[in-house]
Design an enzyme around this catalytic site. Structure first.
Site, mmCIF file in Angstrom:
data_model
loop_
_atom_site.group_PDB
_atom_site.id
_atom_site.type_symbol
_atom_site.label_atom_id
_atom_site.label_comp_id
_atom_site.label_asym_id
_atom_site.label_seq_id
_atom_site.Cartn_x
_atom_site.Cartn_y
_atom_site.Cartn_z
ATOM 1 N N ASP A 1 0.829 -1.212 0.000
ATOM 2 C CA ASP A 1 0.000 0.000 0.000
ATOM 3 C C ASP A 1 0.865 1.264 0.000
ATOM 4 O OD1 ASP A 1 -2.324 1.453 0.016
ATOM 5 O OD2 ASP A 1 -2.637 1.299 2.175
ATOM 6 N N ASN B 1 -10.559 -2.849 -6.507
ATOM 7 C CA ASN B 1 -9.714 -1.860 -7.208
ATOM 8 C C ASN B 1 -10.240 -1.480 -8.597
ATOM 9 O OD1 ASN B 1 -6.581 -3.114 -5.832
ATOM 10 N ND2 ASN B 1 -7.840 -1.403 -5.151
HETATM 11 C C1 FPP Z 1 -1.898 0.136 -3.354
HETATM 12 O O1 FPP Z 1 -1.484 1.472 -3.387
HETATM 13 C C2 FPP Z 1 -1.448 -0.552 -4.551
HETATM 14 C C3 FPP Z 1 -2.241 -1.080 -5.528
HETATM 15 C C4 FPP Z 1 -3.719 -1.009 -5.489
HETATM 16 C C5 FPP Z 1 -1.706 -1.697 -6.735
HETATM 17 C C6 FPP Z 1 -0.410 -2.445 -6.538
HETATM 18 C C7 FPP Z 1 0.220 -2.545 -7.838
HETATM 19 C C8 FPP Z 1 1.546 -2.565 -8.053
HETATM 20 C C9 FPP Z 1 2.586 -2.592 -7.005
HETATM 21 C C10 FPP Z 1 2.024 -2.523 -9.472
HETATM 22 C C11 FPP Z 1 1.763 -3.746 -10.299
HETATM 23 C C12 FPP Z 1 2.117 -4.996 -9.650
HETATM 24 C C13 FPP Z 1 2.892 -5.982 -10.139
HETATM 25 C C14 FPP Z 1 2.824 -7.280 -9.427
HETATM 26 C C15 FPP Z 1 3.779 -5.859 -11.314
HETATM 27 P P1 FPP Z 1 -2.579 2.631 -3.487
HETATM 28 O O2 FPP Z 1 -2.715 3.031 -4.894
HETATM 29 O O3 FPP Z 1 -3.843 2.182 -2.821
HETATM 30 O O4 FPP Z 1 -1.868 3.761 -2.656
HETATM 31 P P2 FPP Z 1 -2.570 4.892 -1.782
HETATM 32 O O5 FPP Z 1 -3.204 4.190 -0.596
HETATM 33 O O6 FPP Z 1 -1.427 5.743 -1.386
HETATM 34 O O7 FPP Z 1 -3.565 5.579 -2.667
#
Ligand code: FPP
Length: 242
Positions: A26, A74
Site C-alpha cells: 500500500d 480496485n
Molecule cells: C496500493 O497502493 C497498490 C495497488 C492497489 C496496486 C499495486 C500494484 C503494483 C505494485 C504494481 C503492479 C504490480 C505488479 C505485481 C507488477 P494505493 O494506490 O492504494 O496507494 P494509496 O493508498 O497511497 O492511494
C-alpha cells in the site's frame, strides 16, 4: 539467549520457521502525490520495488511470497489508473518466466479482468509449475470471494458437511502453507479483504513507509521482529503449561 539483531538474516528465517510472507503493497498513490507525480508513477515505482522485494525474500530463504496486486474492489478506480496497473502487470508477466526458480500462481479471478490477462497468467503458471519457490500474485482477489468460491466448489461436488480442511484445500493458495507473517506498508492498519481465512494465525507487521520506499532492510526488520514473537496458536507458551 540468541541475539536476533546480529544473527545473519538467513539464519533468522530458518530458526523462526518463516515459510510464507505476504505483502499488502500500500501507498503507491501517496508516494506519487508527495512528489507531485500522477498516481500511475507510484504504481510504476511500486512494481519495480515489488521485483526487488520478491527476489530478496527468495534470497534469504523464504519459500513462499504472496503479494496483493489488485483487489476485487480496485476495479472501481479511474479507468486510466486501472489500465496503468494492468499494463505494468502484463509487462511483468512478459519477463517473469525468466525469474529463476519461481513458480507463479495468480490467486483470485484474473480471467474475469480480460481474456488477454486470463490467457497470459495461465501461460505463466504453466511454464513455471514445479519450481522450488512460490510467488502468489493476488489479482482480482477478494478474501470473502475466495471463501465463497471454495464453498460453492464443495457444494457442487455434493458435499453435505464441510470441514475446515475442505475449505483450506479449495482456496486459491491450496498447496501453500498459511502465511506466517503479513506485512502492510503505507501506514494503514487493516486487512482489506486479504487472505482472510489463511491469516487466522498470522503475525501482522505494519510499516509507515509507502510501498515504493519499502526496502530490503525493512524486510529484515520485519523478519527479526517476527522471530522475536511468541506464536501460541491459541495455546500457552511452553513454560506456562507446567
Ligand atoms: C496500493 O497502493 C497498490 C495497488 C492497489 C496496486 C499495486 C500494484 C503494483 C505494485 C504494481 C503492479 C504490480 C505488479 C505485481 C507488477 P494505493 O494506490 O492504494 O496507494 P494509496 O493508498 O497511497 O492511494
Amino acid at each position: 539467549m540468541t541475539d536476533l539483531t546480529t544473527m545473519p538474516i538467513t539464519e533468522v528465517v530458518e530458526k523462526s520457521e518463516l515459510k510464507h510472507i505476504a505483502f499488502i503493497m500500500d501507498g503507491n498513490g501517496r508516494w506519487a502525490r508527495q512528489r507531485n507525480l500522477p498516481r500511475e508513477a507510484g504504481h510504476t515505482a511500486g512494481a519495480a520495488n515489488f521485483k526487488t522485494i520478491v527476489r530478496y525474500c527468495k534470497r534469504i530463504g523464504i519459500q513462499c511470497c504472496t503479494v496483493y496486486a489488485f483487489s476485487t474492489e480496485n476495479i472501481r478506480r479511474p479507468r486510466h489508473e486501472v489500465e496503468a496497473i494492468f499494463r505494468l502487470l502484463l509487462s511483468y508477466i512478459e519477463e517473469a518466466g525468466s525469474e529463476k526458480d519461481i513458480e507463479f500462481r495468480f490467486i483470485g479471478n484474473p480471467a474475469a479482468l480480460s481474456e488477454n490477462i486470463g490467457r497470459r497468467t495461465k501461460a505463466l503458471e504453466d511454464v513455471t509449475r514445479g519450481r522450488p519457490y512460490r510467488l502468489n500474485i493476488a489479482l482480482n482477489y477478494g478474501g470473502r470471494d475466495e471463501i465463497v468460491n471454495a464453498v460453492n466448489t464443495l457444494l457442487a461436488e455434493g458435499k453435505q458437511k464441510i470441514t475446515e480442511d475442505d475449505i483450506s484445500a479449495n482456496l486459491y493458495t491450496d498447496t501453500c502453507p498459511d502465511p506466517d507473517l503479513v506485512v502492510r506498508t503505507g501506514k494503514e492498519m487493516r486487512i482489506s479483504n486479504f487472505l482472510l481465512w489463511q491469516s487466522a494465525y498470522a503475525e501482522f507487521y505494519f510499516s509507515d513507509k509507502m510501498w515504493p520506499d519499502y526496502s530490503t532492510d525493512d524486510v529484515d526488520e520485519a523478519v527479526r521482529d517476527f522471530a522475536g514473537r511468541s506464536r501460541r496458536w491459541g495455546g500457552l507458551d511452553k513454560d506456562e503449561t507446567k
